[in-house]
Design an enzyme around this catalytic site. Structure first.
Site, PDB file in Angstrom:
ATOM      1  N   ASP A   1     -16.802-111.312  74.376  1.00 18.64           N
ATOM      2  CA  ASP A   1     -18.033-111.013  75.008  1.00 18.64           C
ATOM      3  C   ASP A   1     -18.737-111.198  73.482  1.00 18.64           C
ATOM      4  O   ASP A   1     -18.502-110.443  72.746  1.00 18.64           O
ATOM      5  CB  ASP A   1     -18.641-110.017  75.833  1.00 18.64           C
ATOM      6  CG  ASP A   1     -19.956-109.972  76.179  1.00 18.64           C
ATOM      7  OD1 ASP A   1     -20.726-110.303  75.652  1.00 18.64           O
ATOM      8  OD2 ASP A   1     -20.333-108.751  76.681  1.00 18.64           O
TER       9      ASP A   1
ATOM     10  N   HIS B   1      -1.088-125.737  66.124  1.00 17.17           N
ATOM     11  CA  HIS B   1      -0.220-124.386  65.719  1.00 17.17           C
ATOM     12  C   HIS B   1       0.998-124.333  65.472  1.00 17.17           C
ATOM     13  O   HIS B   1       1.910-123.419  65.702  1.00 17.17           O
ATOM     14  CB  HIS B   1       1.308-125.770  67.409  1.00 17.17           C
ATOM     15  CG  HIS B   1       0.666-125.271  68.435  1.00 17.17           C
ATOM     16  ND1 HIS B   1       1.180-123.542  68.192  1.00 17.17           N
ATOM     17  CD2 HIS B   1       1.300-125.088  70.413  1.00 17.17           C
ATOM     18  CE1 HIS B   1       1.740-123.540  69.590  1.00 17.17           C
ATOM     19  NE2 HIS B   1       2.370-124.205  70.831  1.00 17.17           N
TER      20      HIS B   1
END
Length: 449
Positions: free
Chosen positions: A391, A170
């Site tokens: 996808d 992070h």
């Protein structure tokens, strides 16, 4: 009891080494304030490809396909294959950190849980605990990126599906950068060669700080006094539940909030956040004079001047804090609560950003989750991220889940829903709070179709 079998662990490198000019990336106050919190953990659940789809991938297995496409993605996002570096500044007894693009590599793990089905993840009332095992580096703090990979990917093969869990440091990415990476990886994996629909490459420069502060930043950070690792697994009593808001119900909440305040400034997200906050406070049975907080993460890319490009790799967020007491929150309507959130978000201006950065350098403050008080909520992520467009070559995901990182009693993670215009909130709360919310007729009315 379900067990996960770990089949293989690999180190994935960028195939192309970065130029010397981009070997080092400085960390900003936005990045450094997160040294003592967990990595970001988000993942997507897919059905297994059909035999014909797997044949079209033109590799021996889905795992090999994902490894190859990840390496190609790291050619573009090569800092994620690097490590953090800590420099001890003996002259003023401080430390500095930077990101070294040394291509030491990302971690890739293939795991199998063949007695777990897609339905086992989707159908329970609460998010099953095994989801936490679909992610790497549980309990690892961002500062440990000096020795641990900045990126860890675990692909878990289920009986009838795959879960692709991604863990990212992070200090190196925020939610926008996280999904920029994930979107690019899925495009490369799915064979998207249309340049008009491809994601733009990331931007690493920190020139927006020129003339404001000097880099690297010196931090009076006593790292030896801080435990190297901590466990933050969600054992009972905390549970997680996903609340789904349809496009229609969101529109109704937004209209109600704006009508109550005679305005049109309240957004859909602000209206839903207010609805959730009021229900959580009711369900926690807080005393009327008890102080309650809502911390909202506000994206700053378009709020600073000049605006940062969306492709900026790093953190560009501020934490807005809404404060009131339980009595005020519940006596006033949805619109009043939403207007308080709206005011705090609107106050995060370019001037505030500059002041925050200048003040932080003078007195660095490293955040940790223990600084959050009781009766607080914090919402992370965004319904604007491209989650369901990923996808990898055999279809779009069924759902999204987050890992155990940065979870506590009151953490709400928002995602776009599978249906356009809808939202999903992954709520981490005590089970008695979640049960009381399920019995809260006002709250549940906005969840029914």
């Amino acid at each position: 009891m379900t067990h996960i079998r770990f089949i293989s662990t690999s180190t994935i490198h960028a195939a192309v080494n970065p130029n010397e000019s981009t070997q080092r990336i400085e960390l900003t106050p936005w990045d450094l304030q997160l040294l003592l919190v967990d990595y970001i953990q988000k993942g997507l659940l897919f059905l297994k490809p059909t035999p014909s789809q797997e044949k079209e991938l033109k590799v021996s297995s889905v795992i090999d396909h994902l490894k190859t496409s990840l390496s190609r993605t790291l050619d573009i996002f090569y800092p994620l294959a690097g490590r953090l570096v800590m420099v001890e500044n003996h002259d003023d007894k401080t430390v500095s950190f930077f990101l070294d693009c040394n291509n030491l590599g990302a971690q890739f793990v293939h795991a199998v849980a063949d007695d777990v089905t897609v339905a086992d993840i989707l159908e329970p009332i609460y998010v099953p605990d095994i989801v936490n095992s679909f992610f790497l580096m549980n309990g690892v703090l961002n500062k440990q990126g000096i020795s641990k990979p900045l990126l860890g990917v675990q692909v878990t093969e289920l009986a009838d599906g795959f879960f692709i869990g991604c863990t990212l440091n992070h200090c190196v990415v925020d939610g926008s950068s996280f999904w920029h990476f994930f979107n690019t990886w899925s495009e490369i994996s799915g064979g998207n060669i249309d340049p008009t629909s491809q994601s733009l490459p990331p931007i690493f420069k920190r020139c927006f700080l020129d003339g404001i502060i000097d880099l690297p930043i010196h931090i009076p950070f006593h790292h030896n006094d801080i435990p190297a690792e901590r466990e933050r697994f969600i054992h009972p009593p905390l549970k997680q539940k996903v609340f789904h808001f349809s496009k229609k119900k969101i529109s109704q909440l937004k209209a109600k909030a704006n009508a109550e305040m005679g305005t049109n400034n309240i957004s859909s997200l602000q209206a839903v956040l207010s609805h959730l906050w009021r229900s959580v406070v009711r369900s926690r049975c807080c005393n009327a004079n008890q102080e309650v907080h809502y911390r909202v993460i506000v994206g700053m890319r378009q709020r600073i001047q000049p605006p940062l490009p969306e492709e900026y790799l790093g953190n560009a967020v501020l934490l807005g804090k809404v404060k009131t007491n339980a009595g005020n929150l519940l006596e006033h309507g949805l619109g009043w609560v939403a207007s308080q959130i709206n005011k705090v978000i609107a106050s995060q201006t370019a001037e505030e950003v500059r002041k925050y950065i200048e003040d932080w350098v003078k007195a660095p403050k490293i955040n940790n989750l223990s600084s959050l008080t009781s009766n607080a909520l914090l919402t992370g992520s965004s319904p604007r991220f491209n989650v369901y467009g990923n996808d990898f070559g055999w279809g779009r995901p069924i759902t999204v889940r987050s890992g155990v990182g940065n979870k506590f009693d009151g953490k709400l993670t928002v995602f776009p829903g599978a249906e356009e215009g809808s939202m999903d909130f992954e709520a981490c709360l005590l089970p008695e709070t979640l049960q009381a919310m399920a019995d809260d007729a006002e709250f549940m009315e906005a969840l029914t179709s």
